[in-house]
Motif scaffolding. Structure first.
Motif, short mmCIF file in Angstrom:
data_model
loop_
_atom_site.label_atom_id
_atom_site.label_comp_id
_atom_site.label_asym_id
_atom_site.label_seq_id
_atom_site.Cartn_x
_atom_site.Cartn_y
_atom_site.Cartn_z
N THR A 196 9.80 5.49 -3.48
CA THR A 196 8.98 4.35 -3.17
C THR A 196 9.70 3.33 -2.62
OG1 THR A 196 7.83 4.63 -5.27
CG2 THR A 196 7.92 2.77 -4.66
N ILE A 197 11.07 3.33 -2.94
CA ILE A 197 11.82 2.17 -2.14
C ILE A 197 11.95 2.70 -0.62
CG2 ILE A 197 14.22 1.08 -1.99
CD1 ILE A 197 14.58 1.79 -5.16
N GLU A 198 12.13 3.78 -0.47
CA GLU A 198 12.41 4.34 0.96
C GLU A 198 10.93 3.96 1.86
OE1 GLU A 198 13.00 8.40 3.53
OE2 GLU A 198 11.75 8.38 1.61
N LYS A 199 9.62 4.06 1.18
CA LYS A 199 8.43 3.59 1.96
C LYS A 199 8.52 2.13 2.23
CE LYS A 199 5.48 7.37 -0.20
NZ LYS A 199 4.56 7.60 -1.29
N GLU A 200 9.05 1.27 1.11
CA GLU A 200 9.30 -0.22 1.34
C GLU A 200 10.00 -0.43 2.61
OE1 GLU A 200 8.23 -0.92 -3.43
OE2 GLU A 200 10.40 -1.34 -2.55
N LEU A 201 11.28 0.27 2.75
CA LEU A 201 12.23 -0.05 3.82
C LEU A 201 11.36 0.42 5.23
CD1 LEU A 201 15.53 1.23 2.07
CD2 LEU A 201 14.44 -1.13 2.38
N ILE A 202 10.65 1.51 5.15
CA ILE A 202 9.80 1.96 6.32
C ILE A 202 8.91 1.05 6.76
CG2 ILE A 202 8.27 3.84 7.08
CD1 ILE A 202 9.96 5.87 5.40
N ARG A 203 8.16 0.19 5.65
CA ARG A 203 7.41 -0.55 6.12
C ARG A 203 8.01 -1.84 6.72
NH1 ARG A 203 3.27 -0.26 0.99
NH2 ARG A 203 2.05 1.24 2.12
#
Length: 195
Positions: free
Chosen positions: A104-111
């Motif tokens: 989930t944190i990775e998805k936020e960083l990707i955004r």
């Protein structure tokens, strides 16, 4: 769109220098310029608001570096949003005391990276100043993904779900989710061209 057009009109078709653009200004322009479905737009906006909360001092785009990733990761590993009281609490004190998944944190960083990459394409900034994700975080995400247990419904369970949903508008999305593992948002945003 109006705010974006005003920004462009005030500064010309491309921006003078990256050192004048703040991260929050870039986020606002990104949300005004990018086209999303309503459900996806809400999710992206929530992520960008989360990053605004964590990086409240509104850094200049040119100053972004690995420490900003680390600040976001550290905050997300410690805190969760409690909707009942409208504030961030330690994950242990949350009504659902479960850590935020590294994915989930990775998805936020990707955004965050996606917003910066979009700004580069639009010539709002000259380059994406954020480096790749920290290597130790990358390892944490990979370990989490490898340890996740996959749970499947049996044929009998899928039939039972189908029987409960017969002749409702929820039947197809529910069955898709139950046999593919897609999330609600992913199922609802499917289009015929995705097949």
């Amino acid at each position: 769109k109006v705010r974006l057009n005003n920004e462009v009109a005030n500064r010309g078709s491309t921006y003078e220098t990256d050192d004048k653009m703040s991260l929050f200004q870039l986020f606002d322009m990104y949300m005004d310029n990018k086209t999303y479905k309503a459900s996806a737009k809400k999710s992206v906006q929530e992520t960008l608001n989360l990053i605004k909360h964590i990086l409240a001092y509104n850094p200049k785009v040119k100053d972004l570096n690995i420490k900003h990733y680390e600040a976001i990761i550290n905050f997300r590993e410690k805190y969760k949003w409690n909707q009942k009281i409208n504030e961030w609490v330690l994950w242990q004190d949350h009504p659902k005391p479960v850590r935020i998944a590294p994915t989930t944190i990775e998805k936020e960083l990707i955004r965050l990276r996606t917003a910066l990459n979009h700004a580069v394409k639009k010539n709002w900034i000259t380059k994406n100043y954020l480096p790749n994700f920290p290597e130790d975080f990358r390892k944490k995400v990979t370990a989490y993904e490898n340890s996740a247990k996959e749970i499947y419904f049996s044929t009998a369970e899928v039939r039972a779900i189908a029987d409960c949903m017969k002749e409702t508008s929820f039947m197809l999305p529910t069955l898709l989710a139950s046999v593919t593992g897609l999330r609600r948002n992913e199922v609802l945003s499917l289009q015929w061209k995705d097949w």
